[in-house]
Design a protein around this motif. Structure first.
Motif, PDB file in Angstrom:
ATOM      1  N   ASN A 113       0.806  -1.216   0.000  1.00  0.00           N
ATOM      2  CA  ASN A 113       0.000   0.000   0.000  1.00  0.00           C
ATOM      3  C   ASN A 113       0.840   1.268   0.000  1.00  0.00           C
ATOM      4  O   ASN A 113       0.381   2.317  -0.456  1.00  0.00           O
ATOM      5  N   ILE A 114       2.035   1.181   0.527  1.00  0.00           N
ATOM      6  CA  ILE A 114       2.935   2.331   0.520  1.00  0.00           C
ATOM      7  C   ILE A 114       4.200   1.954  -0.241  1.00  0.00           C
ATOM      8  O   ILE A 114       4.886   0.996   0.122  1.00  0.00           O
ATOM      9  N   GLY A 115       4.491   2.696  -1.324  1.00  0.00           N
ATOM     10  CA  GLY A 115       5.697   2.394  -2.077  1.00  0.00           C
ATOM     11  C   GLY A 115       5.684   3.002  -3.466  1.00  0.00           C
ATOM     12  O   GLY A 115       4.657   3.504  -3.945  1.00  0.00           O
ATOM     13  N   ILE A 116       6.847   2.947  -4.106  1.00  0.00           N
ATOM     14  CA  ILE A 116       7.004   3.508  -5.448  1.00  0.00           C
ATOM     15  C   ILE A 116       6.103   2.799  -6.457  1.00  0.00           C
ATOM     16  O   ILE A 116       5.541   3.438  -7.357  1.00  0.00           O
ATOM     17  N   ASP A 117       5.949   1.474  -6.310  1.00  0.00           N
ATOM     18  CA  ASP A 117       5.119   0.716  -7.253  1.00  0.00           C
ATOM     19  C   ASP A 117       3.688   1.236  -7.279  1.00  0.00           C
ATOM     20  O   ASP A 117       3.072   1.318  -8.341  1.00  0.00           O
ATOM     21  N   TYR A 148      -2.208  -1.028   9.028  1.00  0.00           N
ATOM     22  CA  TYR A 148      -1.639  -0.092   9.990  1.00  0.00           C
ATOM     23  C   TYR A 148      -2.686   0.743  10.726  1.00  0.00           C
ATOM     24  O   TYR A 148      -2.475   1.119  11.879  1.00  0.00           O
ATOM     25  N   SER A 149      -3.788   1.033  10.096  1.00  0.00           N
ATOM     26  CA  SER A 149      -4.779   1.925  10.702  1.00  0.00           C
ATOM     27  C   SER A 149      -5.683   1.221  11.705  1.00  0.00           C
ATOM     28  O   SER A 149      -6.493   1.880  12.355  1.00  0.00           O
ATOM     29  N   TYR A 150      -5.532  -0.087  11.827  1.00  0.00           N
ATOM     30  CA  TYR A 150      -6.475  -0.855  12.640  1.00  0.00           C
ATOM     31  C   TYR A 150      -5.757  -1.523  13.811  1.00  0.00           C
ATOM     32  O   TYR A 150      -4.825  -2.308  13.626  1.00  0.00           O
ATOM     33  N   ASP A 151      -6.224  -1.211  15.005  1.00  0.00           N
ATOM     34  CA  ASP A 151      -5.535  -1.598  16.230  1.00  0.00           C
ATOM     35  C   ASP A 151      -6.016  -2.964  16.728  1.00  0.00           C
ATOM     36  O   ASP A 151      -6.611  -3.086  17.809  1.00  0.00           O
ATOM     37  N   PRO A 158      -1.809  -6.576   5.057  1.00  0.00           N
ATOM     38  CA  PRO A 158      -0.351  -6.705   5.162  1.00  0.00           C
ATOM     39  C   PRO A 158       0.165  -7.058   6.555  1.00  0.00           C
ATOM     40  O   PRO A 158       1.280  -7.554   6.681  1.00  0.00           O
ATOM     41  N   LEU A 159      -0.632  -6.808   7.603  1.00  0.00           N
ATOM     42  CA  LEU A 159      -0.168  -7.095   8.960  1.00  0.00           C
ATOM     43  C   LEU A 159      -0.756  -8.387   9.531  1.00  0.00           C
ATOM     44  O   LEU A 159      -0.608  -8.652  10.731  1.00  0.00           O
ATOM     45  N   GLN A 160      -1.381  -9.176   8.685  1.00  0.00           N
ATOM     46  CA  GLN A 160      -2.024 -10.388   9.193  1.00  0.00           C
ATOM     47  C   GLN A 160      -1.025 -11.325   9.865  1.00  0.00           C
ATOM     48  O   GLN A 160      -1.275 -11.840  10.965  1.00  0.00           O
ATOM     49  N   ALA A 161       0.112 -11.562   9.226  1.00  0.00           N
ATOM     50  CA  ALA A 161       1.110 -12.470   9.796  1.00  0.00           C
ATOM     51  C   ALA A 161       1.596 -11.957  11.151  1.00  0.00           C
ATOM     52  O   ALA A 161       1.791 -12.747  12.091  1.00  0.00           O
TER      53      ALA A 161
END
Length: 409
Positions: free
Chosen positions: A82-86, A238-241, A269-272
């Motif tokens: 979600n964040i990056g040059i691509d 990232y936005s979800y605590d 992306p933070l599931q693992a």
């Protein structure tokens, strides 16, 4: 007032198309406007952002045959983070294709209804609308660049400085809108700060179609009789605590509440990371993965508490999951610091607020609701009432259709 059939262009790069998992309001609006006799084109991307996969053109073409509106997909490069040059390059490719499409359009639409973000797309469409004096309606789905602040691991003062040029760009885009729609009052007010010349400012919650929701709510799901479910639906990012909820149910397990289970519907992306945390703590967490909307509904209805787990600093206001939580008649435990929603939780008496990161406080609130069935029922009844009054798209979206139909420059 214009009441005749209109040529309407909907621009929504991040929409979810028929046959795909999830909901986005643009296909809903496209369907309703075309059913009213308007000629509607929904312009989107060939890349589905929610699961980072390219769409099957043949499949979408087949589905389109049964629709009353036209779908146009523009090529994007695709990306995995979600964040990056691509992602930047991918969005630039979409924007180039969008500019080319508008340049070669045969007949200008009578009105344009455009999602924000993506930023470049909204800017290109807004400039095009101004050039040809086409009414331009901007629907604020999220506030960029503020929405990405949480994903940048730097001190806030540095992040603000880094994002300042994008903030100036956002203000410029907002100023192009002739009409402002947004998924919350907070988002609409963000635009109004820099655009006082729009003809109207209309906050309409994303909401839920209660007719669809209730059609599936009684479908059977497997739930052990003594289990107590706290449920989250949405992206795992990232936005979800989610960490605080995982730690809270771990605390309660250690106190002997072994039947309290945290159910997580979605991926990201933070599931693992969160799976590892749950394993380390021995926390009772079920990562359910992606379900279709219809499959998810009965699980939500069978839940006992909804977790609106929002991180500190996140810019979300009233997201699509809120309509689903309310429709299910669930008490909500909320960590969003958005004042609009915090006030709604207390004034409508639909649950309790807590600070993100405070697992001890959250565990106490869960225990309070666990041991007080009457309080859960009261919050739940208020939640369902609020869903019927303010979150049912079958009624609330009529204001959007009316705005589009009467839009002029």
């Amino acid at each position: 007032m214009l009441t005749n059939s209109r040529e309407i262009l909907l621009v929504a790069p991040f929409t979810i198309l028929p046959g795909e998992k999830g909901f986005n309001r643009f296909t809903y609006i496209a369907d309703k406007l075309s059913s009213k006799g308007h000629r509607v084109t929904l312009l989107t991307s060939n890349f589905k952002h929610s699961d980072k996969k390219f769409r099957d053109n043949a499949k979408i073409e087949m589905i389109s045959k049964s629709l009353k509106y036209k779908i146009v997909m523009l090529e994007e490069l695709g990306y995995q983070k979600n964040i990056g040059i691509d992602r930047i390059q991918s969005h630039r490719q979409f924007s180039k294709q969008l500019a080319f499409y508008l340049k070669n359009i045969k007949h200008n639409p009578d009105v344009i209804y455009c999602a924000y973000p993506m930023m470049d797309a909204a800017f290109i469409v807004g400039k095009y609308a101004k050039k040809f004096e086409i009414p331009f309606v901007m629907d604020i789905q999220d506030v960029w660049p503020e929405a990405v602040k949480n994903a940048i691991p730097l001190p806030e003062i540095l992040v603000d400085a880094l994002l300042y040029p994008l903030t100036i760009y956002a203000n410029k885009i907002y100023s192009l809108a002739d009409y402002v729609v947004g998924v919350s009052k907070s988002y609409v007010q963000r635009v109004k700060k820099v655009n006082l010349d729009a003809r109207s400012y209309l906050p309409i919650f994303i909401g839920t179609d209660l007719g669809v929701f209730d059609r599936y709510k009684d479908n059977p799901v497997n739930k052990e009789p003594n289990e107590f479910w706290i449920t989250y639906i949405g992206t795992i990012s990232y936005s979800y605590d989610l960490e605080t909820v995982i730690r809270a149910v771990s605390i309660l397990k250690d106190k002997g509440f072994t039947n309290i289970v945290f159910k997580v519907f979605g991926s990201g992306p933070l599931q693992a990371k969160f799976e590892n945390l749950a394993n380390q703590l021995g926390a009772p967490v079920d990562f359910m993965g992606h379900f279709t909307y219809e499959e998810m509904i009965p699980y939500l209805v069978k839940s006992d508490i909804a977790a609106n787990a929002i991180s500190k600093g996140a810019q979300q206001s009233i997201t699509n999951k809120i309509g689903d939580f309310l429709s299910a008649g669930l008490p909500i435990l909320n960590s969003s610091l958005n004042k609009e929603f915090m006030d709604m939780v207390t004034s409508e008496n639909i649950g309790l607020n807590y600070n993100p990161g405070d697992a001890v406080k959250l565990a106490a609130l869960i225990e309070q609701l666990y041991t007080n069935k009457g309080l859960r029922a009261a919050y739940g009844e208020n939640a369902r009432r609020l869903a019927e009054e303010k979150f049912d798209r079958r009624h609330s979206y009529k204001e959007i259709y009316s705005l589009i139909e009467r839009a002029t420059v």
